[in-house]
Scaffold this active site. Sequence first.
Site, mmCIF file in Angstrom:
data_model
loop_
_atom_site.group_PDB
_atom_site.id
_atom_site.type_symbol
_atom_site.label_atom_id
_atom_site.label_comp_id
_atom_site.label_asym_id
_atom_site.label_seq_id
_atom_site.Cartn_x
_atom_site.Cartn_y
_atom_site.Cartn_z
ATOM 1 N N SER A 1 0.833 -1.219 0.000
ATOM 2 C CA SER A 1 0.000 0.000 0.000
ATOM 3 C C SER A 1 0.863 1.264 0.000
ATOM 4 O O SER A 1 0.489 2.280 -0.579
ATOM 5 C CB SER A 1 -0.956 0.003 1.194
ATOM 6 O OG SER A 1 -0.259 0.193 2.401
ATOM 7 N N ASN A 2 2.029 1.199 0.626
ATOM 8 C CA ASN A 2 2.905 2.381 0.607
ATOM 9 C C ASN A 2 3.523 2.581 -0.771
ATOM 10 O O ASN A 2 3.709 3.717 -1.202
ATOM 11 C CB ASN A 2 3.975 2.272 1.698
ATOM 12 C CG ASN A 2 3.381 2.608 3.053
ATOM 13 O OD1 ASN A 2 3.100 3.767 3.328
ATOM 14 N ND2 ASN A 2 3.130 1.595 3.870
ATOM 15 N N HIS B 1 8.877 2.986 9.386
ATOM 16 C CA HIS B 1 8.790 2.129 10.572
ATOM 17 C C HIS B 1 7.432 2.342 11.256
ATOM 18 O O HIS B 1 7.068 3.491 11.538
ATOM 19 C CB HIS B 1 9.933 2.518 11.518
ATOM 20 C CG HIS B 1 9.946 1.737 12.781
ATOM 21 N ND1 HIS B 1 10.391 0.436 12.850
ATOM 22 C CD2 HIS B 1 9.560 2.066 14.038
ATOM 23 C CE1 HIS B 1 10.282 0.014 14.092
ATOM 24 N NE2 HIS B 1 9.775 0.971 14.840
ATOM 25 N N THR C 1 20.979 3.535 9.163
ATOM 26 C CA THR C 1 22.402 3.438 9.480
ATOM 27 C C THR C 1 22.612 1.967 9.888
ATOM 28 O O THR C 1 21.632 1.236 10.047
ATOM 29 C CB THR C 1 22.764 4.351 10.678
ATOM 30 O OG1 THR C 1 22.067 3.858 11.833
ATOM 31 C CG2 THR C 1 22.401 5.801 10.438
ATOM 32 N N ASN D 1 13.791 4.409 5.475
ATOM 33 C CA ASN D 1 12.957 3.307 5.949
ATOM 34 C C ASN D 1 11.670 3.867 6.554
ATOM 35 O O ASN D 1 11.648 4.976 7.090
ATOM 36 C CB ASN D 1 13.720 2.527 7.026
ATOM 37 C CG ASN D 1 12.927 1.349 7.553
ATOM 38 O OD1 ASN D 1 12.299 0.603 6.792
ATOM 39 N ND2 ASN D 1 12.915 1.168 8.861
ATOM 40 N N ASP E 1 17.023 0.900 13.321
ATOM 41 C CA ASP E 1 16.002 1.832 13.823
ATOM 42 C C ASP E 1 16.581 2.961 14.677
ATOM 43 O O ASP E 1 15.942 3.453 15.607
ATOM 44 C CB ASP E 1 14.908 1.085 14.624
ATOM 45 C CG ASP E 1 14.117 0.118 13.749
ATOM 46 O OD1 ASP E 1 14.072 0.329 12.529
ATOM 47 O OD2 ASP E 1 13.556 -0.843 14.288
ATOM 48 N N ARG F 1 24.903 -14.296 3.165
ATOM 49 C CA ARG F 1 24.099 -13.066 3.314
ATOM 50 C C ARG F 1 24.901 -11.849 2.852
ATOM 51 O O ARG F 1 24.362 -10.913 2.253
ATOM 52 C CB ARG F 1 23.671 -12.923 4.782
ATOM 53 C CG ARG F 1 22.882 -11.688 5.100
ATOM 54 C CD ARG F 1 21.567 -11.662 4.310
ATOM 55 N NE ARG F 1 21.163 -10.300 4.017
ATOM 56 C CZ ARG F 1 20.418 -9.538 4.810
ATOM 57 N NH1 ARG F 1 19.951 -10.038 5.923
ATOM 58 N NH2 ARG F 1 20.114 -8.317 4.470
ATOM 59 N N ILE G 1 17.254 -6.922 7.386
ATOM 60 C CA ILE G 1 18.137 -5.848 7.866
ATOM 61 C C ILE G 1 19.320 -5.748 6.910
ATOM 62 O O ILE G 1 19.986 -6.748 6.626
ATOM 63 C CB ILE G 1 18.612 -6.153 9.307
ATOM 64 C CG1 ILE G 1 17.408 -6.068 10.254
ATOM 65 C CG2 ILE G 1 19.707 -5.180 9.740
ATOM 66 C CD1 ILE G 1 17.680 -6.575 11.646
#
Length: 227
Positions: A15-16, A117, A168, A115, A172, A72, A100
């Site tokens: 939706s964003n 949140h 960063t 981001n 968060d 990763r 992350i």
Amino acid sequence: MKRIAVLISNKGTGSNLAAIISAIEKKKIKNGRIVVVVSNKSDAFGLQRAQKNKIPTEVLDLEEYRKCGKTRREYDLFLGELLSKKYKSDLIVLAGWMLILSEQFIKYFPNKVINLHPGLLPDGKKNFIKLSNGMKIDAIRGLHTNAAVQYAIDHKFPVTGSTVHFITPLVDQGPVILRSEVKILADDKVGSLYERIKKEEHKILPMAINLYCNNRLILKENKVIII
Ligand code: GRF
């Protein structure tokens, strides 16, 4: 014209992403266009939204990547290369991305990853945030989507909300661009509260992107100044 990459997952509804697309159409975001939508899963609904709007898509499934014996770290490097070399991205928007991102990735895009949140975050390390009425509540960190909304209900916060911030390597804790407070009602459940939070997200995320695309965000001593 800033080239925007939007990263999503199958945990949200996209939706964003839809709000960003609509803000670009309505010229609420000027000087920016989405050049790619990336998901870590192929069944993310946002991918369909992107395709309908003729926006290129990429799926980068971490599990599949690992099955091929890759790490990763290699995944983050591949993603960084893809977004910088192939799509020449100027801004990366995490709109429901669940992984992350490591320092290896962030190095490709210093102060260029934002981001969204679903909780109120302070600038930096503080573990509380002062609300507009002066009251203090705990910062909700490290929780995604429904879990972050549930936390605010369980801890009987009077208010929660949403925050747009630069990322960063510290999760968060990046400099805050915009946040919006949402009152928690006595009979709120995760669904009803999250619906009102998302309405705010659909405003503040496009606003933050527009500020970025028009060079109106300056970082000074790890704080965002809007000019
Ligand atoms: C948003 O609520 C955002 O805060 C969180 O993921 C959610 C994605 O929602 N990081 P949607 O897929 O855009 O509806």
